[in-house]
Design a protein around this motif. Structure first.
Motif, mmCIF file in Angstrom:
data_model
loop_
_atom_site.group_PDB
_atom_site.id
_atom_site.type_symbol
_atom_site.label_atom_id
_atom_site.label_comp_id
_atom_site.label_asym_id
_atom_site.label_seq_id
_atom_site.Cartn_x
_atom_site.Cartn_y
_atom_site.Cartn_z
ATOM 1 N N LEU A 170 0.868 -1.178 0.000
ATOM 2 C CA LEU A 170 0.000 0.000 0.000
ATOM 3 C C LEU A 170 0.905 1.229 0.000
ATOM 4 N N THR A 171 0.576 2.180 -0.852
ATOM 5 C CA THR A 171 1.385 3.390 -0.981
ATOM 6 C C THR A 171 0.540 4.613 -0.688
ATOM 7 N N VAL A 172 1.053 5.507 0.127
ATOM 8 C CA VAL A 172 0.412 6.794 0.354
ATOM 9 C C VAL A 172 1.208 7.852 -0.393
ATOM 10 N N MET A 173 0.552 8.499 -1.325
ATOM 11 C CA MET A 173 1.202 9.559 -2.098
ATOM 12 C C MET A 173 1.086 10.881 -1.348
ATOM 13 N N ILE A 174 2.223 11.473 -1.017
ATOM 14 C CA ILE A 174 2.243 12.813 -0.414
ATOM 15 C C ILE A 174 2.698 13.780 -1.491
ATOM 16 N N THR A 175 1.788 14.644 -1.887
ATOM 17 C CA THR A 175 2.097 15.537 -2.995
ATOM 18 C C THR A 175 2.796 16.815 -2.546
ATOM 19 N N GLU A 176 2.473 17.288 -1.315
ATOM 20 C CA GLU A 176 3.122 18.500 -0.816
ATOM 21 C C GLU A 176 3.245 18.462 0.692
ATOM 22 N N GLN A 177 4.308 19.103 1.180
ATOM 23 C CA GLN A 177 4.521 19.279 2.611
ATOM 24 C C GLN A 177 4.689 20.767 2.888
ATOM 25 N N PHE A 178 3.895 21.283 3.802
ATOM 26 C CA PHE A 178 3.964 22.697 4.172
ATOM 27 C C PHE A 178 4.368 22.817 5.629
ATOM 28 N N PRO A 179 5.245 23.769 5.965
ATOM 29 C CA PRO A 179 5.503 24.015 7.385
ATOM 30 C C PRO A 179 4.230 24.535 8.051
ATOM 31 N N LEU A 180 4.160 24.373 9.366
ATOM 32 C CA LEU A 180 2.970 24.775 10.112
ATOM 33 C C LEU A 180 2.586 26.228 9.831
ATOM 34 N N VAL A 181 3.573 27.100 9.707
ATOM 35 C CA VAL A 181 3.287 28.517 9.491
ATOM 36 C C VAL A 181 2.638 28.781 8.131
ATOM 37 N N GLN A 182 2.715 27.796 7.219
ATOM 38 C CA GLN A 182 2.100 27.946 5.903
ATOM 39 C C GLN A 182 0.826 27.113 5.775
ATOM 40 N N GLY A 183 0.171 26.886 6.911
ATOM 41 C CA GLY A 183 -1.068 26.110 6.900
ATOM 42 C C GLY A 183 -2.136 26.696 6.000
ATOM 43 N N ALA A 184 -2.166 28.026 5.888
ATOM 44 C CA ALA A 184 -3.146 28.663 5.005
ATOM 45 C C ALA A 184 -2.946 28.213 3.561
ATOM 46 N N GLN A 185 -1.686 28.076 3.130
ATOM 47 C CA GLN A 185 -1.407 27.623 1.761
ATOM 48 C C GLN A 185 -1.837 26.169 1.573
ATOM 49 N N ALA A 186 -1.673 25.365 2.620
ATOM 50 C CA ALA A 186 -2.145 23.977 2.550
ATOM 51 C C ALA A 186 -3.657 23.936 2.367
ATOM 52 N N HIS A 187 -4.359 24.820 3.055
ATOM 53 C CA HIS A 187 -5.819 24.861 2.910
ATOM 54 C C HIS A 187 -6.221 25.353 1.521
ATOM 55 N N ARG A 188 -5.502 26.343 1.016
ATOM 56 C CA ARG A 188 -5.805 26.804 -0.348
ATOM 57 C C ARG A 188 -5.669 25.658 -1.342
ATOM 58 N N GLN A 189 -4.610 24.870 -1.169
ATOM 59 C CA GLN A 189 -4.372 23.764 -2.091
ATOM 60 C C GLN A 189 -5.472 22.714 -1.997
ATOM 61 N N ILE A 190 -5.858 22.346 -0.788
ATOM 62 C CA ILE A 190 -6.851 21.268 -0.657
ATOM 63 C C ILE A 190 -8.230 21.729 -1.102
ATOM 64 N N GLU A 191 -8.471 23.044 -1.007
ATOM 65 C CA GLU A 191 -9.771 23.565 -1.440
ATOM 66 C C GLU A 191 -9.913 23.628 -2.955
ATOM 67 N N THR A 192 -8.827 23.436 -3.695
ATOM 68 C CA THR A 192 -8.950 23.388 -5.160
ATOM 69 C C THR A 192 -9.690 22.138 -5.608
ATOM 70 N N GLY A 193 -9.701 21.101 -4.754
ATOM 71 C CA GLY A 193 -10.311 19.834 -5.156
ATOM 72 C C GLY A 193 -9.489 19.098 -6.190
ATOM 73 N N ARG A 194 -8.256 19.530 -6.388
ATOM 74 C CA ARG A 194 -7.407 18.934 -7.437
ATOM 75 C C ARG A 194 -6.134 18.314 -6.856
#
Length: 316
Positions: A281-305
């Motif tokens: 079983l493989t888990v694909m991690i496409t991006e890693q953001f530092p905690l201080v960039q959590g807003a950017q992580a949310h922007r990315q996940i909200e694209t639905g892409r």
């Protein structure tokens, strides 16, 4: 001890995520204190931040509130009743679901019974990306009673839940078809599914009828995909906000449909971690953001892409 956290300070856009310092108490009883290395980011985190869903409704008077249900790290301290865990053990878990959260934090208290040991050969980043998405995939396939030889259609096959559901369904011996964009066709095919480009038109015109639909999109897309299911087939729709409309539409056409809410399961998490350690079983991690960039992580996940998973890195 003081720890850094990323909290929802009000419901709204990504600017409502703010860093805060908090005092973390020493673990008591069956609690353990985890030095968090990574926290998984899931669509429910962004929906809650936006004020949508049950967790938001229940926590509207408790802001600031720290989101995050997936964590992986190292045990820093244990409560007096904990015998199975020791300081230094690598652990991960699906914690605080649905009302407590807390994963977007450098340290977090968790119940000893909610944790899994991270085996050698599995990174803490992968372990943090697994729990919520993996257990959602596992339980959706279980709820649909997927059997070997059946044709299963998984919507959003390249996403966090989808890419794990494909692999788990293939392990059950199912014939898996998954919708995705053209950019993700090679990735989805590499997981063992027949990849169908949803941008090329109606799915029903591109594939043979299926026995089971695992709907990870919901809404109009979920309803439209019902035409891909054989008469009397089964549907599990995961997005809670549109579950009622999708199941109602399915039942009109004679399909057996149900929604679901994931329930934390250490046993399922343990089995998937073992599969990961064996390379099954493989888990694909496409991006890693530092905690201080959590807003950017949310922007990315909200694209639905997002392909696969996103994690927050707690420390450099």
């Amino acid at each position: 001890m003081t720890t850094q956290q990323l909290a929802i300070t009000a419901f709204g856009d990504v600017h409502c995520l703010q860093l805060q310092s908090a005092e973390i108490a020493a673990p008591e009883g069956r609690q353990v204190l985890i030095d968090v290395a990574y926290s998984g980011v899931n669509p429910i985190d962004a929906k809650t931040r936006a004020g949508l869903g049950w967790a938001a409704q229940q926590n509207r008077d408790k802001l600031p509130w720290v989101p995050g249900y997936d964590v992986a790290g190292v045990i820093a301290a244990v409560g007096e009743e904990v015998t199975e865990w020791r300081v230094g053990h690598r652990v991960c878990g699906f914690i605080g679901f649905p009302l407590q959260g807390g994963g977007y934090s450098e340290q977090v208290l968790a119940e000893a019974d909610s944790l899994s040991r991270v085996p050698d050969g599995v990174s803490l980043a992968e372990a943090a990306a697994l729990p919520l998405a993996g257990q959602t995939a596992w339980q959706a396939l279980e709820k649909a009673s997927v059997q070997a030889g059946e044709r299963v259609l998984i919507l959003a096959g390249a996403g966090g839940v989808g890419h794990l559901a494909i692999q788990l369904a293939c392990r059950k011996g199912a014939d898996v078809v998954a919708s995705c964009s053209a950019a993700n066709q090679a990735f989805v095919s590499s997981l063992g599914a027949q990849a169908v480009d949803y941008q090329k038109g109606e799915l029903a015109t591109q594939l043979q009828a299926v026995d089971v639909l695992i709907d990870l999109v919901g809404g109009e897309i979920g309803v439209a995909a019902l035409s891909c299911v054989k008469p009397g087939g089964r549907v599990v729709t995961v997005p809670t906000i549109t579950a009622e409309s999708v199941t109602a539409a399915a039942k009109v056409t004679g399909l057996h449909a149900q929604g679901m809410l994931v329930s934390p399961s250490v046993a399922q998490n343990d089995q998937m971690l073992a599969m990961m350690a064996e390379g099954d079983l493989t888990v694909m991690i496409t991006e890693q953001f530092p905690l201080v960039q959590g807003a950017q992580a949310h922007r990315q996940i909200e694209t639905g892409r997002t392909r696969g998973k996103i994690v927050l890195v707690m420390k450099d």
